[in-house]
Design a protein around this motif. Structure first.
Motif, PDB file in Angstrom:
ATOM      1  N   SER A  49      30.625  83.420 -52.597  1.00 18.02           N
ATOM      2  CA  SER A  49      30.275  83.738 -53.983  1.00 18.02           C
ATOM      3  C   SER A  49      31.049  82.825 -54.930  1.00 18.02           C
ATOM      4  CB  SER A  49      30.638  85.191 -54.279  1.00 18.02           C
ATOM      5  OG  SER A  49      32.034  85.399 -54.084  1.00 18.02           O
ATOM      6  N   PHE A  50      30.651  82.858 -56.201  1.00 14.30           N
ATOM      7  CA  PHE A  50      31.427  82.183 -57.239  1.00 14.30           C
ATOM      8  C   PHE A  50      31.438  83.061 -58.480  1.00 14.30           C
ATOM      9  CE2 PHE A  50      32.093  79.458 -60.919  1.00 14.30           C
ATOM     10  CZ  PHE A  50      33.254  78.805 -60.526  1.00 14.30           C
ATOM     11  N   HIS A  51      32.651  83.342 -58.980  1.00 11.99           N
ATOM     12  CA  HIS A  51      32.749  84.237 -60.138  1.00 11.99           C
ATOM     13  C   HIS A  51      33.631  83.709 -61.254  1.00 11.99           C
ATOM     14  CE1 HIS A  51      30.372  87.149 -57.974  1.00 11.99           C
ATOM     15  NE2 HIS A  51      31.216  87.143 -56.969  1.00 11.99           N
ATOM     16  N   GLY A  52      33.941  82.413 -61.239  1.00 11.04           N
ATOM     17  CA  GLY A  52      34.707  81.845 -62.347  1.00 11.04           C
ATOM     18  C   GLY A  52      36.114  81.462 -61.955  1.00 11.04           C
ATOM     19  N   ARG A  53      36.804  80.789 -62.878  1.00 11.63           N
ATOM     20  CA  ARG A  53      38.073  80.129 -62.537  1.00 11.63           C
ATOM     21  C   ARG A  53      39.315  80.778 -63.126  1.00 11.63           C
ATOM     22  NH1 ARG A  53      38.084  75.700 -58.903  1.00 11.63           N
ATOM     23  NH2 ARG A  53      36.070  74.677 -58.999  1.00 11.63           N
ATOM     24  N   THR A  54      39.196  81.957 -63.729  1.00 14.02           N
ATOM     25  CA  THR A  54      40.418  82.658 -64.141  1.00 14.02           C
ATOM     26  C   THR A  54      41.127  83.151 -62.885  1.00 14.02           C
ATOM     27  OG1 THR A  54      39.248  84.749 -64.256  1.00 14.02           O
ATOM     28  CG2 THR A  54      39.384  83.471 -66.305  1.00 14.02           C
ATOM     29  N   LEU A  55      42.351  83.679 -63.038  1.00 12.45           N
ATOM     30  CA  LEU A  55      43.075  84.140 -61.849  1.00 12.45           C
ATOM     31  C   LEU A  55      42.311  85.244 -61.133  1.00 12.45           C
ATOM     32  CD1 LEU A  55      46.829  84.049 -62.916  1.00 12.45           C
ATOM     33  CD2 LEU A  55      45.720  82.689 -61.144  1.00 12.45           C
ATOM     34  N   ALA A  56      41.747  86.203 -61.878  1.00 18.74           N
ATOM     35  CA  ALA A  56      40.963  87.254 -61.215  1.00 18.74           C
ATOM     36  C   ALA A  56      39.634  86.684 -60.717  1.00 18.74           C
ATOM     37  CB  ALA A  56      40.721  88.431 -62.157  1.00 18.74           C
ATOM     38  N   GLY A  57      39.080  85.719 -61.446  1.00 22.23           N
ATOM     39  CA  GLY A  57      37.821  85.091 -61.034  1.00 22.23           C
ATOM     40  C   GLY A  57      37.955  84.402 -59.681  1.00 22.23           C
ATOM     41  N   ILE A  58      39.082  83.701 -59.461  1.00 23.25           N
ATOM     42  CA  ILE A  58      39.242  83.031 -58.166  1.00 23.25           C
ATOM     43  C   ILE A  58      39.588  84.030 -57.064  1.00 23.25           C
ATOM     44  CG2 ILE A  58      39.779  80.751 -59.151  1.00 23.25           C
ATOM     45  CD1 ILE A  58      42.721  81.200 -58.485  1.00 23.25           C
ATOM     46  N   ALA A  59      40.185  85.151 -57.464  1.00 24.79           N
ATOM     47  CA  ALA A  59      40.432  86.199 -56.467  1.00 24.79           C
ATOM     48  C   ALA A  59      39.111  86.810 -56.016  1.00 24.79           C
ATOM     49  CB  ALA A  59      41.342  87.282 -57.054  1.00 24.79           C
ATOM     50  N   ALA A  60      38.159  86.915 -56.954  1.00 23.51           N
ATOM     51  CA  ALA A  60      36.848  87.490 -56.639  1.00 23.51           C
ATOM     52  C   ALA A  60      35.965  86.503 -55.886  1.00 23.51           C
ATOM     53  CB  ALA A  60      36.154  87.925 -57.935  1.00 23.51           C
ATOM     54  N   THR A  61      36.168  85.225 -56.126  1.00 22.81           N
ATOM     55  CA  THR A  61      35.306  84.188 -55.550  1.00 22.81           C
ATOM     56  C   THR A  61      35.531  84.050 -54.048  1.00 22.81           C
ATOM     57  OG1 THR A  61      35.122  82.952 -57.610  1.00 22.81           O
ATOM     58  CG2 THR A  61      34.847  81.688 -55.581  1.00 22.81           C
ATOM     59  N   GLY A  62      34.436  83.981 -53.291  1.00 18.20           N
ATOM     60  CA  GLY A  62      34.543  83.905 -51.838  1.00 18.20           C
ATOM     61  C   GLY A  62      34.593  82.491 -51.307  1.00 18.20           C
ATOM     62  N   GLN A  63      35.468  81.649 -51.879  1.00 17.81           N
ATOM     63  CA  GLN A  63      35.606  80.266 -51.402  1.00 17.81           C
ATOM     64  C   GLN A  63      37.089  79.909 -51.436  1.00 17.81           C
ATOM     65  OE1 GLN A  63      32.878  77.405 -53.201  1.00 17.81           O
ATOM     66  NE2 GLN A  63      31.745  79.084 -54.147  1.00 17.81           N
ATOM     67  N   GLU A  64      37.612  79.543 -50.256  1.00 11.05           N
ATOM     68  CA  GLU A  64      39.045  79.263 -50.155  1.00 11.05           C
ATOM     69  C   GLU A  64      39.482  78.133 -51.083  1.00 11.05           C
ATOM     70  OE1 GLU A  64      41.502  81.070 -48.878  1.00 11.05           O
ATOM     71  OE2 GLU A  64      39.766  82.398 -48.608  1.00 11.05           O
ATOM     72  N   LYS A  65      38.594  77.146 -51.277  1.00 10.64           N
ATOM     73  CA  LYS A  65      39.015  75.950 -52.020  1.00 10.64           C
ATOM     74  C   LYS A  65      39.399  76.257 -53.478  1.00 10.64           C
ATOM     75  CE  LYS A  65      34.520  74.242 -53.543  1.00 10.64           C
ATOM     76  NZ  LYS A  65      33.217  74.253 -52.945  1.00 10.64           N
ATOM     77  N   VAL A  66      38.845  77.311 -54.072  1.00 10.30           N
ATOM     78  CA  VAL A  66      39.200  77.604 -55.469  1.00 10.30           C
ATOM     79  C   VAL A  66      40.523  78.361 -55.577  1.00 10.30           C
ATOM     80  CG1 VAL A  66      36.741  77.746 -56.094  1.00 10.30           C
ATOM     81  CG2 VAL A  66      38.038  79.859 -55.783  1.00 10.30           C
ATOM     82  N   LYS A  67      40.977  78.949 -54.453  1.00 10.54           N
ATOM     83  CA  LYS A  67      42.194  79.769 -54.471  1.00 10.54           C
ATOM     84  C   LYS A  67      43.433  78.946 -54.138  1.00 10.54           C
ATOM     85  CE  LYS A  67      39.490  83.471 -52.295  1.00 10.54           C
ATOM     86  NZ  LYS A  67      39.365  84.802 -52.904  1.00 10.54           N
ATOM     87  N   LYS A  68      43.205  77.861 -53.371  1.00 11.95           N
ATOM     88  CA  LYS A  68      44.303  77.102 -52.794  1.00 11.95           C
ATOM     89  C   LYS A  68      45.253  76.547 -53.855  1.00 11.95           C
ATOM     90  CE  LYS A  68      44.896  73.770 -49.285  1.00 11.95           C
ATOM     91  NZ  LYS A  68      44.666  72.355 -49.333  1.00 11.95           N
ATOM     92  N   GLY A  69      46.517  76.875 -53.704  1.00  7.86           N
ATOM     93  CA  GLY A  69      47.519  76.368 -54.639  1.00  7.86           C
ATOM     94  C   GLY A  69      47.800  77.301 -55.793  1.00  7.86           C
TER      95      GLY A  69
END
Ligand SMILES: *Cc1c(COP(=O)(O)O)cnc(C)c1O
Length: 415
Positions: A136-156
């Motif tokens: 999934s993709f739900h945006g780039r805020t801290l909670a948005g990347i927590a919700a997003t189902g893609q490791e690459k947006v969370k890394k770092g």
């Protein structure tokens, strides 16, 4: 003119945070489905600013409304009432079902509002967890990347905001098994956009509704990309469920991208039953729902309805998918799948082709680059999918022009 482009490049390299891998194009102006770069070269824009430019570029009704409303009132804050926000809220409710609307400025912010809604909903019972889908993709805020189902947006960006977990998409049993006593809500995209156009099945949506009813959970839908008539109905879940007699309504829906046709505005709708959860003082946005943004969004709805652009999105979308499948039939070694609803279309390519010579760039990026050479803009998704998200008022001749370029690129890739 090459100089203008290279000077702009240099300014970016020096002064802009390098968080985007941009394509090598410097765009200057647009009209309808076309944009021009600083060198005067014209491109057919089948990406629509990533599903944003509902009516294409420089639409005279949008620019007229921008000018008119900005001379009257741009912003007063949400300390006061304004007519455009009231009218737009009613229009959105009329397109969904009885409920209420909160206005913000982007998709991530709209989802953030849904997360707060879910937390408020579960708070007194100690429930806070929101289950979302893999890819999934739900945006780039801290909670948005927590919700997003893609490791690459969370890394770092660890530690990740707690209270989110992902399970496979379109898998009802996985969802059932993931629900715990802490779960407050489920959030999914009815069509996953960023990960390559994956459509929820009607059974999945209806099954989620049932699960949410059984466990007293909020069912939240992210329609930021798939919404706003792109699929031929206001929201993509309405299109997916149009052929059945389903008793289905989500509890909350986020919107943004196409809502303002390029002028920033986001919103979430919440079902009447939960409309009072976010009471005075619990949520706010300085710029949310300005008279300017709301007047533009309302005008876009007027144009879509007057010109029946939902029917156009469906017609041109069906035409594109049909012709793309014919190309796929001719080049099965290159194109492995074509899928979509209305003007939200994904074309999947075979990633292992020897003609993908650049090892640094994904096949999707290499195809998008090749299409730029042919004068067509598209949007990459995942590693080997390109997306078509053109304006809702696209014409058949523009579709033919795009198909011609795609066919040429596929022919080149076939080697
Ligand atoms: C683009 C997108 C978002 C994020 O929207 P922003 O306006 O970039 O914050 C959220 N969800 C989906 C499905 C999107 O496509």
């Amino acid at each position: 003119m090459q100089n203008a482009a290279s000077e702009i490049h240099e300014l970016f390299e020096q002064f802009v945070v390098p968080s985007y891998a941009r394509f090598d194009l410097v765009l200057e102006r647009g009209e309808g489905s076309y944009v021009w770069d600083v060198g005067g070269r014209r491109y057919l824009d089948l990406g629509g600013g990533i599903a944003v430019c509902t009516l294409g570029h420089a639409n005279p009704e949008i620019t007229g409304t921008l000018a008119e409303q900005s001379q009257k009132l741009i912003h007063v804050s949400n300390l006061y009432y304004t007519e455009p926000q009231a009218r737009l809220a009613k229009r959105i409710v009329d397109l969904i079902a009885p409920g209420r609307v909160f206005f913000c400025n982007s998709g991530a912010e709209a989802n953030e509002g849904l997360f707060k809604l879910a937390r408020k909903f579960g708070h007194d019972e100690g429930r806070y967890e929101i289950i979302t889908a893999v890819d999934s993709f739900h945006g780039r805020t801290l909670a948005g990347i927590a919700a997003t189902g893609q490791e690459k947006v969370k890394k770092g960006f660890e530690p990740i905001v707690p209270g989110f977990k992902q399970i496979p998409f379109n898998d009802l049993e996985a969802m059932r098994a993931a629900i715990t006593k802490s779960t407050a809500a489920i959030l999914i995209e009815a069509i996953q956009g960023e990960s390559g156009i994956t459509i929820a099945t009607p059974e999945y949506l209806v099954g989620l509704r049932k699960l949410c009813d059984e466990h007293n959970l909020l069912l939240l839908l992210d329609e930021v990309q798939a919404g706003h008539f792109r699929t031929g109905k206001f929201h993509s879940w309405q299109r997916i469920l149009e052929d059945g007699d389903f008793d289905f309504l989500p509890d909350g829906i986020s919107m943004a991208k196409a809502l303002g046709g390029g002028f920033p505005i986001g919103a979430f709708w919440v079902r009447e039953k939960f409309g009072g959860l976010l009471s005075a003082g619990t949520h706010a946005s300085t710029f949310g729902g300005t008279p300017l943004a709301c007047a533009v969004a309302e005008r876009i709805l007027d144009v879509i309805e007057r010109e029946d652009l939902m029917a156009n999105a469906r017609r041109i979308g069906d035409f594109l998918v049909d012709r793309l499948r014919r190309i796929q039939g001719k080049y099965p070694r290159v194109m492995s799948d074509v899928r979509g609803l209305g003007l939200m279309i994904g074309i999947e390519f075979e990633p292992k082709l020897s003609t993908f010579t650049n090892e640094e760039k994904s096949p999707a990026i290499q195809i998008v680059n090749r299409l730029h050479e042919k004068g067509v803009l598209t949007v990459p998704a995942a590693t080997s999918v390109i997306r078509l998200l053109p304006p809702l008022n696209s014409s058949e001749s523009e579709a033919v022009e795009g198909l011609h370029a795609i066919k040429n690129v596929v022919d080149e890739l076939n080697g």
